[in-house]
Scaffold this motif. Sequence first.
Motif, mmCIF file in Angstrom:
data_model
loop_
_atom_site.group_PDB
_atom_site.id
_atom_site.type_symbol
_atom_site.label_atom_id
_atom_site.label_comp_id
_atom_site.label_asym_id
_atom_site.label_seq_id
_atom_site.Cartn_x
_atom_site.Cartn_y
_atom_site.Cartn_z
ATOM 1 N N LEU A 177 45.429 43.226 40.682
ATOM 2 C CA LEU A 177 44.974 43.634 42.158
ATOM 3 C C LEU A 177 46.061 43.033 43.102
ATOM 4 C CD1 LEU A 177 42.546 44.253 43.998
ATOM 5 C CD2 LEU A 177 41.840 41.602 43.893
ATOM 6 N N ALA A 180 43.542 42.591 48.418
ATOM 7 C CA ALA A 180 42.006 42.318 48.709
ATOM 8 C C ALA A 180 41.693 41.971 50.074
ATOM 9 C CB ALA A 180 41.382 41.523 47.760
ATOM 10 N N SER A 195 40.589 47.133 48.876
ATOM 11 C CA SER A 195 41.287 46.704 47.881
ATOM 12 C C SER A 195 42.271 47.818 47.294
ATOM 13 C CB SER A 195 40.622 46.211 46.486
ATOM 14 O OG SER A 195 39.756 47.391 45.996
ATOM 15 N N TRP A 197 45.079 48.564 44.176
ATOM 16 C CA TRP A 197 45.072 48.153 42.768
ATOM 17 C C TRP A 197 46.470 48.687 42.075
ATOM 18 C CZ3 TRP A 197 41.191 45.226 40.110
ATOM 19 C CH2 TRP A 197 40.054 45.459 40.678
#
Length: 249
Positions: A177, A180, A195, A197
């Motif tokens: 990740l 966020a 978020s 990724w």
Amino acid sequence: MVTLSVLKFAPGDRYRAFANMGRWSMKPFDAPGLQFQKMMGTGKNFGLWPDFSQYVFLATWASEADAMRFFASDAWQPFLPVTQSGVPSPGESTRGESTPGADLPGLGTLFLEPFKSHGRWGGTNPFEASDERPQAPHPALPVAVLTRATIRTSKLFDFWRNVPAARQRLTGQGDKLLLAIGSGEVPLVQQCTLSVWRDAATVDQFAYRQSGHKEIVKKTRQRNWYSEELFARFWVVRAEGSLGKLVGN
């Protein structure tokens, strides 16, 4: 083209940032090619307490050229963080937060291409992907995920007491990740999670095969938390400012 700008302000600049939120709410930007826009506040560590140092500007444009012209315009400059000398700055780094990306200077913009979107935001879907757009332009591109919902007033307590568990599962993803942010238009009621990724496979692993996340999604259906919701995924095609460090640009 969708843009996500993160603005982080030093302590002495936060009153102006908060005032700008009010200015925008009374008179949103009027720019060529600007099709949808939201200026949102953020919460500290996805919680109820507002983070007056950080704001998010999300917009949909007819073209990338329209977006670039706006970000270079006089209309946008007053909304940027400034140094003590008054020069636009990458913002101040905030240490000690647990959310990914919190230790980076907070001025930057992600340029996003939507490839999956369903639901409504204020009665419309501003990120509806064209059927002609390729679904997988590059498997190694980072993926941004947006979830937005209006929470039913009668469900507020039930929703917020489940947030810490959801936050722990999200922020416990390590280097998978990249960023966020918990944001929203109206405190408590209208919430948005953003978020980023590392790649599409990582998102699928979290969304479809991690039991804790699936349980939270199941609760949203069983308990009917939302009166309106939207879910969207985007390819991160470019990043400017300090957010470029996040996605390897």
